[in-house]
Motif scaffolding. Structure first.
Motif, PDB file in Angstrom:
ATOM      1  N   HIS A 117       0.823  -1.201   0.000  1.00  0.00           N
ATOM      2  CA  HIS A 117       0.000   0.000   0.000  1.00  0.00           C
ATOM      3  C   HIS A 117       0.864   1.261   0.000  1.00  0.00           C
ATOM      4  CE1 HIS A 117      -3.912  -1.905   0.361  1.00  0.00           C
ATOM      5  NE2 HIS A 117      -3.339  -2.787   1.168  1.00  0.00           N
ATOM      6  N   GLY A 118       2.049   1.173   0.585  1.00  0.00           N
ATOM      7  CA  GLY A 118       2.966   2.306   0.505  1.00  0.00           C
ATOM      8  C   GLY A 118       3.387   2.578  -0.927  1.00  0.00           C
ATOM      9  N   ALA A 119       3.634   1.499  -1.686  1.00  0.00           N
ATOM     10  CA  ALA A 119       3.983   1.667  -3.098  1.00  0.00           C
ATOM     11  C   ALA A 119       2.825   2.285  -3.880  1.00  0.00           C
ATOM     12  CB  ALA A 119       4.375   0.318  -3.699  1.00  0.00           C
ATOM     13  N   ILE A 120       1.606   1.886  -3.551  1.00  0.00           N
ATOM     14  CA  ILE A 120       0.436   2.443  -4.233  1.00  0.00           C
ATOM     15  C   ILE A 120       0.319   3.941  -3.948  1.00  0.00           C
ATOM     16  CG2 ILE A 120      -2.078   2.402  -4.320  1.00  0.00           C
ATOM     17  CD1 ILE A 120      -1.884  -0.610  -3.756  1.00  0.00           C
ATOM     18  N   ASP A 121       0.562   4.317  -2.693  1.00  0.00           N
ATOM     19  CA  ASP A 121       0.550   5.745  -2.371  1.00  0.00           C
ATOM     20  C   ASP A 121       1.613   6.485  -3.175  1.00  0.00           C
ATOM     21  OD1 ASP A 121      -1.463   5.285  -0.563  1.00  0.00           O
ATOM     22  OD2 ASP A 121      -0.118   5.141   1.169  1.00  0.00           O
ATOM     23  N   GLY A 122       2.771   5.842  -3.357  1.00  0.00           N
ATOM     24  CA  GLY A 122       3.839   6.477  -4.113  1.00  0.00           C
ATOM     25  C   GLY A 122       3.562   6.582  -5.592  1.00  0.00           C
ATOM     26  N   LEU A 123       2.613   5.798  -6.097  1.00  0.00           N
ATOM     27  CA  LEU A 123       2.283   5.855  -7.521  1.00  0.00           C
ATOM     28  C   LEU A 123       1.690   7.202  -7.923  1.00  0.00           C
ATOM     29  CD1 LEU A 123       0.784   2.295  -8.082  1.00  0.00           C
ATOM     30  CD2 LEU A 123       2.969   3.158  -8.904  1.00  0.00           C
ATOM     31  N   ALA A 124       1.254   7.964  -6.938  1.00  0.00           N
ATOM     32  CA  ALA A 124       0.732   9.298  -7.244  1.00  0.00           C
ATOM     33  C   ALA A 124       1.798  10.163  -7.908  1.00  0.00           C
ATOM     34  CB  ALA A 124       0.230   9.970  -5.970  1.00  0.00           C
ATOM     35  N   ALA A 125       3.069   9.821  -7.650  1.00  0.00           N
ATOM     36  CA  ALA A 125       4.165  10.583  -8.240  1.00  0.00           C
ATOM     37  C   ALA A 125       4.367  10.270  -9.710  1.00  0.00           C
ATOM     38  CB  ALA A 125       5.459  10.297  -7.477  1.00  0.00           C
ATOM     39  N   LEU A 126       3.691   9.243 -10.223  1.00  0.00           N
ATOM     40  CA  LEU A 126       3.925   8.800 -11.594  1.00  0.00           C
ATOM     41  C   LEU A 126       2.853   9.273 -12.565  1.00  0.00           C
ATOM     42  CD1 LEU A 126       5.109   5.134 -10.967  1.00  0.00           C
ATOM     43  CD2 LEU A 126       6.479   7.183 -11.245  1.00  0.00           C
ATOM     44  N   ARG A 127       2.162  10.327 -12.252  1.00  0.00           N
ATOM     45  CA  ARG A 127       1.096  10.785 -13.131  1.00  0.00           C
ATOM     46  C   ARG A 127       1.645  11.637 -14.279  1.00  0.00           C
ATOM     47  NH1 ARG A 127      -3.482   9.156 -10.996  1.00  0.00           N
ATOM     48  NH2 ARG A 127      -3.671   8.872  -8.757  1.00  0.00           N
ATOM     49  N   GLN A 128       2.910  12.067 -14.215  1.00  0.00           N
ATOM     50  CA  GLN A 128       3.516  12.843 -15.280  1.00  0.00           C
ATOM     51  C   GLN A 128       4.435  11.935 -16.094  1.00  0.00           C
ATOM     52  OE1 GLN A 128       5.457  16.359 -13.756  1.00  0.00           O
ATOM     53  NE2 GLN A 128       3.934  16.619 -12.140  1.00  0.00           N
ATOM     54  N   THR A 129       4.252  11.938 -17.407  1.00  0.00           N
ATOM     55  CA  THR A 129       5.056  11.074 -18.268  1.00  0.00           C
ATOM     56  C   THR A 129       6.536  11.386 -18.142  1.00  0.00           C
ATOM     57  OG1 THR A 129       3.227  10.946 -19.843  1.00  0.00           O
ATOM     58  CG2 THR A 129       5.402  10.301 -20.639  1.00  0.00           C
ATOM     59  N   SER A 130       6.894  12.670 -18.089  1.00  0.00           N
ATOM     60  CA  SER A 130       8.303  13.048 -17.986  1.00  0.00           C
ATOM     61  C   SER A 130       8.918  12.519 -16.705  1.00  0.00           C
ATOM     62  CB  SER A 130       8.448  14.569 -18.044  1.00  0.00           C
ATOM     63  OG  SER A 130       7.757  15.189 -16.970  1.00  0.00           O
ATOM     64  N   LEU A 131       8.138  12.518 -15.623  1.00  0.00           N
ATOM     65  CA  LEU A 131       8.649  12.023 -14.345  1.00  0.00           C
ATOM     66  C   LEU A 131       8.832  10.513 -14.384  1.00  0.00           C
ATOM     67  CD1 LEU A 131       9.525  12.819 -11.541  1.00  0.00           C
ATOM     68  CD2 LEU A 131       7.152  12.653 -10.785  1.00  0.00           C
ATOM     69  N   VAL A 132       7.924   9.813 -15.062  1.00  0.00           N
ATOM     70  CA  VAL A 132       8.063   8.364 -15.212  1.00  0.00           C
ATOM     71  C   VAL A 132       9.356   8.034 -15.929  1.00  0.00           C
ATOM     72  CG1 VAL A 132       7.099   6.309 -16.293  1.00  0.00           C
ATOM     73  CG2 VAL A 132       5.587   7.944 -15.187  1.00  0.00           C
ATOM     74  N   LEU A 133       9.630   8.750 -17.017  1.00  0.00           N
ATOM     75  CA  LEU A 133      10.851   8.500 -17.787  1.00  0.00           C
ATOM     76  C   LEU A 133      12.096   8.776 -16.945  1.00  0.00           C
ATOM     77  CD1 LEU A 133       9.837  10.024 -21.239  1.00  0.00           C
ATOM     78  CD2 LEU A 133       9.929   7.614 -20.590  1.00  0.00           C
ATOM     79  N   LYS A 134      12.074   9.845 -16.167  1.00  0.00           N
ATOM     80  CA  LYS A 134      13.215  10.160 -15.305  1.00  0.00           C
ATOM     81  C   LYS A 134      13.436   9.066 -14.263  1.00  0.00           C
ATOM     82  CE  LYS A 134      12.872  15.196 -15.700  1.00  0.00           C
ATOM     83  NZ  LYS A 134      12.565  16.452 -14.975  1.00  0.00           N
ATOM     84  N   LEU A 135      12.352   8.557 -13.679  1.00  0.00           N
ATOM     85  CA  LEU A 135      12.474   7.513 -12.661  1.00  0.00           C
ATOM     86  C   LEU A 135      13.026   6.217 -13.250  1.00  0.00           C
ATOM     87  CD1 LEU A 135       9.150   8.099 -10.709  1.00  0.00           C
ATOM     88  CD2 LEU A 135      11.460   8.327  -9.779  1.00  0.00           C
TER      89      LEU A 135
END
Length: 349
Positions: free
Chosen positions: A229-247
């Motif tokens: 569930h902590g990982a699911i909460d952290g998925l909120a950070a992945l709503r931007q495509t550019s941020l996904v690519l950086k991660l």
């Protein structure tokens, strides 16, 4: 039964209260760390007994004494330092929606977390660095831990990509080695599929995994559920495509730096192995360290090197020598620096 998302929210709120009162570490030590430490000692001790019981220790010492290239070790140490910087950069991306902080300011927390991983089982130091960050900066403990949980999913994804490349490039020397490689690929592929499912339907996927965990050992379920569930909460950070690519890019670069460190260490004891074999050793080590292990990863790392290298024609003494050199490089310096960073943070608080 495992708690639902609402129950987990309550759990995270309680964790925040404990973090503000400074009781998180006490709870970790008093409630679960002792029996996990004992389990890790058993697992690590069994692995060390199996490895060293069939190894010529005098031969290992001779390799370390006469065949070690100090220059390569120094280069590996620099690469390993960049590995921690890479982890700090990725953590900064994950924290960006809730905290603006530079990567360099996160490096001490990353080192403290790794020091905790060396000393405590099940990588408990990761929770420690999240707690310390929340104590010294304007961020809740739950938000800090959510990013750390998501890091683990990104690590699995990066390892999967490296392992797929290794399996394509590798000529398996025996049916046993081929089955081992395919088994590891299966585990990591399952993890990657879970990551994709969580990205697409996070709450639905979490509910399915919760129900599946409820049929297994309750101890494992209670350990896994908060991280899920902590990982699911952290998925909120992945709503931007550019941020996904950086991660994703930061995760790949971080693990490539770790791979280079491992490869240089192997080369430092005059061994020539294909890069694909080094990747296999890295994956085996990562899988082993995710299990309960002894302090300093003693036994677990030796088993990873032996299982990954001996089937490809490397003598066991040479594999063990490389593992000991790698173990010293990746545990002693970061442990010392991490403890120094912890002392400095306590002094400034």
């Amino acid at each position: 039964m495992i708690r639902t998302s609402a129950g987990h929210t309550c759990c995270l709120n309680r964790f925040n209260d404990e973090a503000r009162n400074g009781h998180v570490f006490d709870g970790l030590v008093n409630r679960r760390s002792l029996h996990l430490l004992l389990l890790g000692l058993v697992v690590g001790g069994a692995a060390a007994w199996l490895v060293f019981g069939n190894t010529d220790v005098a031969g290992v010492l001779s390799i370390l004494q006469h065949d070690t290239d100090i220059t390569l070790i120094l280069v590996a140490a620099i690469t390993y330092g960049l590995f921690f910087l890479g982890k700090a950069v990725r953590w900064r991306y994950l924290l960006k929606p809730v905290l603006e902080i530079s990567s360099l300011r996160l490096v001490p927390y990353v080192l403290i977390g790794y020091a905790g991983n060396v000393l405590l089982p099940f990588q408990a130091g990761e929770a420690g660095r999240g707690y310390l960050l929340s104590k010294h900066h304007e961020i809740g403990a739950a938000a800090a831990l959510s990013g750390i949980a998501l890091e683990k999913l990104l690590d699995f994804f990066a390892l999967l990509l490296l392992l797929i490349w290794a399996l394509i490039a590798m000529d398996a020397p025996s049916p046993l080695a081929e089955r081992l490689s395919l088994s590891l690929a299966g585990v990591l592929t399952s993890a990657a599929l879970c990551l994709i499912a969580l990205l697409v339907k996070p709450k639905v996927t979490a509910g399915i995994i919760d129900r599946a965990l409820s049929y297994g050992p309750q101890t494992f379920a209670s350990w896994m559920a908060p991280r899920l569930h902590g990982a699911i909460d952290g998925l909120a950070a992945l709503r931007q495509t550019s941020l996904v690519l950086k991660l994703v890019l930061a995760s790949l670069v971080t693990w490539i730096l770790m791979l280079v460190t491992l490869y240089l260490t192997i080369s430092a004891v005059q061994l020539e192995v294909p890069l694909a074999v080094a990747i296999l050793v890295l994956v085996l080590a990562a899988v082993g360290l995710a299990l309960p292990t002894s302090p300093g990863f003693i036994g677990t790392l030796q088993a990873a090197f032996v299982l990954g290298m001996v089937p490809f024609g490397i003598k066991q003494e040479a594999a063990v020598a490389a593992s000991l050199l790698y173990q010293f490089l990746t545990t002693v310096p970061p442990l010392a620096v991490g403890l120094i960073c912890l002392a400095c943070l306590r002094r400034d608080s």
